[in-house]
Design an enzyme around this catalytic site. Structure first.
Site, mmCIF file in Angstrom:
data_model
loop_
_atom_site.group_PDB
_atom_site.id
_atom_site.type_symbol
_atom_site.label_atom_id
_atom_site.label_comp_id
_atom_site.label_asym_id
_atom_site.label_seq_id
_atom_site.Cartn_x
_atom_site.Cartn_y
_atom_site.Cartn_z
ATOM 1 N N ARG A 104 4.567 -1.170 -10.750
ATOM 2 C CA ARG A 104 5.382 0.125 -10.452
ATOM 3 C C ARG A 104 6.890 0.067 -10.682
ATOM 4 O O ARG A 104 7.327 -0.830 -9.806
ATOM 5 C CB ARG A 104 4.818 0.842 -9.366
ATOM 6 C CG ARG A 104 3.695 1.369 -8.991
ATOM 7 C CD ARG A 104 3.310 2.475 -8.171
ATOM 8 N NE ARG A 104 4.139 2.218 -6.811
ATOM 9 C CZ ARG A 104 4.130 3.098 -6.178
ATOM 10 N NH1 ARG A 104 3.214 4.118 -5.782
ATOM 11 N NH2 ARG A 104 4.655 2.930 -4.751
ATOM 12 N N THR A 108 11.260 4.999 -10.902
ATOM 13 C CA THR A 108 10.442 5.988 -11.337
ATOM 14 C C THR A 108 9.195 6.100 -10.836
ATOM 15 O O THR A 108 8.425 7.279 -10.841
ATOM 16 C CB THR A 108 10.418 5.869 -12.728
ATOM 17 O OG1 THR A 108 9.512 4.644 -13.247
ATOM 18 C CG2 THR A 108 11.744 5.652 -13.619
ATOM 19 N N ASP A 200 2.539 -2.639 1.370
ATOM 20 C CA ASP A 200 2.483 -3.276 -0.274
ATOM 21 C C ASP A 200 1.389 -4.297 -0.353
ATOM 22 O O ASP A 200 1.632 -5.250 0.184
ATOM 23 C CB ASP A 200 3.751 -3.816 -0.720
ATOM 24 C CG ASP A 200 3.806 -4.326 -1.973
ATOM 25 O OD1 ASP A 200 4.932 -3.600 -2.687
ATOM 26 O OD2 ASP A 200 2.945 -5.227 -2.641
ATOM 27 N N ASP A 203 2.347 -7.740 -1.824
ATOM 28 C CA ASP A 203 3.060 -8.664 -0.784
ATOM 29 C C ASP A 203 2.138 -9.144 0.375
ATOM 30 O O ASP A 203 2.412 -10.256 0.940
ATOM 31 C CB ASP A 203 4.206 -7.729 -0.205
ATOM 32 C CG ASP A 203 5.434 -7.546 -1.187
ATOM 33 O OD1 ASP A 203 5.445 -8.498 -2.104
ATOM 34 O OD2 ASP A 203 6.082 -6.788 -1.126
HETATM 35 C C1 PRP Z 1 0.653 -1.342 -6.328
HETATM 36 C C2 PRP Z 1 -0.899 -1.439 -6.387
HETATM 37 C C3 PRP Z 1 -1.234 -0.617 -7.750
HETATM 38 C C4 PRP Z 1 -0.251 0.264 -7.603
HETATM 39 C C5 PRP Z 1 -0.574 1.452 -7.140
HETATM 40 O O1 PRP Z 1 0.899 -2.330 -7.267
HETATM 41 O O2 PRP Z 1 -1.622 -2.952 -6.338
HETATM 42 O O3 PRP Z 1 -1.491 -1.352 -8.890
HETATM 43 O O4 PRP Z 1 0.869 -0.099 -6.862
HETATM 44 O O5 PRP Z 1 0.434 2.666 -7.248
HETATM 45 P P1 PRP Z 1 0.258 3.932 -8.274
HETATM 46 O O6 PRP Z 1 -1.119 4.549 -8.056
HETATM 47 O O7 PRP Z 1 1.176 4.692 -7.780
HETATM 48 O O8 PRP Z 1 0.407 3.452 -9.571
HETATM 49 P P2 PRP Z 1 2.469 -2.843 -7.490
HETATM 50 O O9 PRP Z 1 3.230 -1.707 -8.734
HETATM 51 O O10 PRP Z 1 3.233 -2.774 -6.180
HETATM 52 O O11 PRP Z 1 2.475 -4.375 -8.308
HETATM 53 P P3 PRP Z 1 2.089 -5.620 -7.648
HETATM 54 O O12 PRP Z 1 0.504 -5.535 -7.346
HETATM 55 O O13 PRP Z 1 2.302 -6.655 -8.700
HETATM 56 O O14 PRP Z 1 2.688 -5.589 -6.171
HETATM 57 N N1 URA Z 2 1.095 0.291 -3.770
HETATM 58 C C1 URA Z 2 0.953 -0.495 -2.814
HETATM 59 O O1 URA Z 2 0.878 -1.681 -2.650
HETATM 60 N N2 URA Z 2 1.024 0.316 -1.453
HETATM 61 C C2 URA Z 2 1.168 1.515 -1.647
HETATM 62 O O2 URA Z 2 0.869 2.329 -0.314
HETATM 63 C C3 URA Z 2 1.306 2.353 -2.852
HETATM 64 C C4 URA Z 2 1.555 1.437 -3.694
#
Ligand code: PRP
Ligand code: URA
Length: 209
Positions: A104, A108, A200, A203
């Site tokens: 994400r 944005t 997150d 993380d």
């Molecule tokens: C997180 C999560 C989803 C997304 C959800 O990933 O694991 O993929 O956010 O958010 P959305 O429904 O608003 O799209 P992130 O983008 O933080 O990536 P990462 O797993 O690499 O940390």
């Molecule tokens: N992605 C995450 O990892 N946590 C949230 O709460 C939303 C998006």
């Protein structure tokens, strides 16, 4: 929303408390995510078709059921979806695994694709998309669209924690996709994080913050 299944079970409730708690360490967090995926898998595969075969027990010949129909693939959305794969493979060891990399954009909140590697025969399989978090739904919608563009016809989505905004968005864009989750939380905050959520997911799984 009839295609959203919130799986209610004491073991799920207990493990959800563990992953929400900010004092839970990486090891326990990872184990609980994997176990929650396994528990959700039980419910998400309830409608798998069966066929009867004849086998011989040590005592007699008998007819008994085995899973039939399309083969399965699981597709974690990187990074955090990776934490759910082992739990599913414990129950369905023959499932193939594809990977879709999306992050994400922090400004944005829109998903950005950076990786995609799917089984060659993915269009002949039933696919379960894995991601612990369904927040705005942007990542899930993009991953499902990518699979549909590759010819996949039967897709389920598995999340651990979902927000009402995300489930509504996925249902509107992909009404044919059933969503299985362990919890439907209250809302998103100003940064599109799920409240109360767990922070997150990537993380916390990989200890990157
Ligand atoms: C997180 C999560 C989803 C997304 C959800 O990933 O694991 O993929 O956010 O958010 P959305 O429904 O608003 O799209 P992130 O983008 O933080 O990536 P990462 O797993 O690499 O940390
Ligand atoms: N992605 C995450 O990892 N946590 C949230 O709460 C939303 C998006």
């Amino acid at each position: 929303m009839s295609n959203v299944h919130i799986v209610d079970h004491p073991l799920i409730a207990h493990k959800l408390t563990l992953i929400r708690d900010k004092t839970t360490g990486v090891k326990e967090f990872r184990e609980a995510i994997s176990e929650l995926a396994m528990l959700l898998c039980y419910e998400a595969t309830r409608d798998l078709p069966l066929k009867e075969i004849e086998i011989e027990t040590p005592v007699a010949m008998t007819k008994s059921k085995v899973i039939s129909g399309k083969k399965l693939a699981v597709v974690p959305i990187l990074r955090a979806g990776i934490g759910m794969v082992d739990g599913i493979l414990n129950l369905i060891p023959s499932a193939k695994v594809g990977h879709i990399g999306l992050y994400r954009d922090p400004v944005t909140t829109k998903p950005v694709e950076y990786y995609c590697k799917l089984p060659e025969d993915v269009s002949e399989r039933e696919v379960i998309v894995l991601d612990p978090m369904l927040a705005t739904g942007g990542s899930a919608i993009a991953a499902i669209q990518l699979l549909k563009d590759k010819g996949v016809e039967h897709i389920k989505m598995m999340n651990i924690i979902a927000a009402p905004e995300g489930t509504a968005a996925v249902t509107a864009s992909h009404p044919d996709v059933e969503i299985y989750c362990a919890a439907m939380d209250e809302r998103l905050n100003d940064h599109a994080y799920i409240v109360p959520g767990l922070g997150d997911a990537g993380d916390r799984l990989f200890g990157t913050k």
